[in-house]
Design a protein around this motif. Structure first.
Motif, short mmCIF file in Angstrom:
data_model
loop_
_atom_site.label_atom_id
_atom_site.label_comp_id
_atom_site.label_asym_id
_atom_site.label_seq_id
_atom_site.Cartn_x
_atom_site.Cartn_y
_atom_site.Cartn_z
N LYS A 35 72.83 -43.41 30.24
CA LYS A 35 74.13 -44.05 30.03
C LYS A 35 73.97 -45.51 29.65
O LYS A 35 74.73 -46.04 28.84
N ASN A 70 73.94 -44.81 39.31
CA ASN A 70 75.01 -44.17 38.55
C ASN A 70 76.33 -44.91 38.66
O ASN A 70 77.14 -44.88 37.72
N ARG A 87 78.09 -45.89 35.28
CA ARG A 87 79.43 -45.37 34.96
C ARG A 87 80.37 -46.48 34.51
O ARG A 87 81.24 -46.26 33.67
#
Length: 269
Positions: A176, A118, A122
């Protein structure tokens, strides 16, 4: 300053906006963290890795020392701090990436891997080597050759530490980055379906189904399992408006938003 303290200062400064308002301070904190990380690698981690390599040459069983295990957690939390800072501190990112790739795969647990994934996601940092290593760890050292029975998990601490939050975090990172890793997703799906519906928090359900829907990944069995998780909860305080909207949208996108689910979600608003 210890490495842990340096990282905490760095992370706090990023979260509170101090790095944005005081560039001199930001550069100073950045330098401290880089120095402490480099010193820790040279003085603690490298000797531990050398000892591990020597032990592995004389013993078939690979026992990972506490220092090496802590290294995996350290690289994950430093990466998370870098992601929070929001800058492009290439020196620290390069050190973190090299460290993550040099540590034995056995030193990582599911939480460290999801945190690392992550952090890269991000910041939109697509790194195939990091993705490949994280996928391998999750598939072979975390999920392994899963026995599909809940009884098989009874004495397995590592499996029981993987809850909906960690599974959702892994799916969310790949969403993402818009990367599909079907072998990994199949393992994560099996892990999720080994958990009871009542074990999932609404935010975890929202994270998982939303990420999968965004990736256009077909997993009817997991969506049905999580549907039961939604229907098993009636406490409106547990569901936020955003979670309800995300769940409804995800099930609509995969064409599994039936009248019972719509009615239940509507009653929770």
């Amino acid at each position: 300053f210890s490495l842990s303290l340096a990282n905490n200062v760095y992370s706090h400064s990023a979260r509170t906006g101090m790095m944005d308002t005081d560039k001199v301070f930001a550069k100073h904190v950045h330098g401290i963290l880089a120095t402490k990380l480099s010193t820790w690698i040279d003085e603690a981690l490298k000797p531990a890795l050398a000892e591990l390599k020597q032990t592995a040459s004389t013993s078939p069983s690979k026992v990972v020392s506490r220092t090496v295990q802590e290294g995996a957690q350290t690289v994950a939390v430093v990466a998370a701090s870098l992601a929070t800072a929001g800058g492009d501190e290439e020196e620290l990112w390069t050190m973190t990436t090299k460290l993550a790739l040099s540590l034995p795969t056995e030193s990582f647990n599911a939480r460290a891997v999801s945190t690392l994934l992550n952090a890269f996601a991000r910041r939109g940092r697509y790194d195939q080597k990091i993705l490949d290593r994280c996928s391998y760890i999750l598939q072979h050292h975390v999920a392994g050759d899963l026995d599909p029975s809940v009884e098989a998990m009874q004495g397995n601490y590592e499996l029981w530490t993987i809850g909906g939050a960690t599974i959702g975090s892994v799916f969310n990172a790949y969403a993402k980055l818009q990367v599909k890793d079907e072998p990994l997703f199949q393992k994560m799906s099996r892990l999720a379906r080994l958990l009871r519906p009542e074990d999932f928090h609404p935010v975890e359900i929202s994270m998982i189904v939303n990420a999968i829907a965004r990736l256009d990944y077909a997993d009817e069995a997991l969506f049905l399992h999580l549907r039961e998780a939604v229907l098993s909860r009636n406490d409106t305080d547990e569901f936020g408006v955003q979670a309800i909207a995300n769940i409804a949208n995800a099930y609509a996108r995969v064409k599994m938003l039936d009248s019972d689910l719509v009615g239940h979600l509507s009653a929770l608003v």
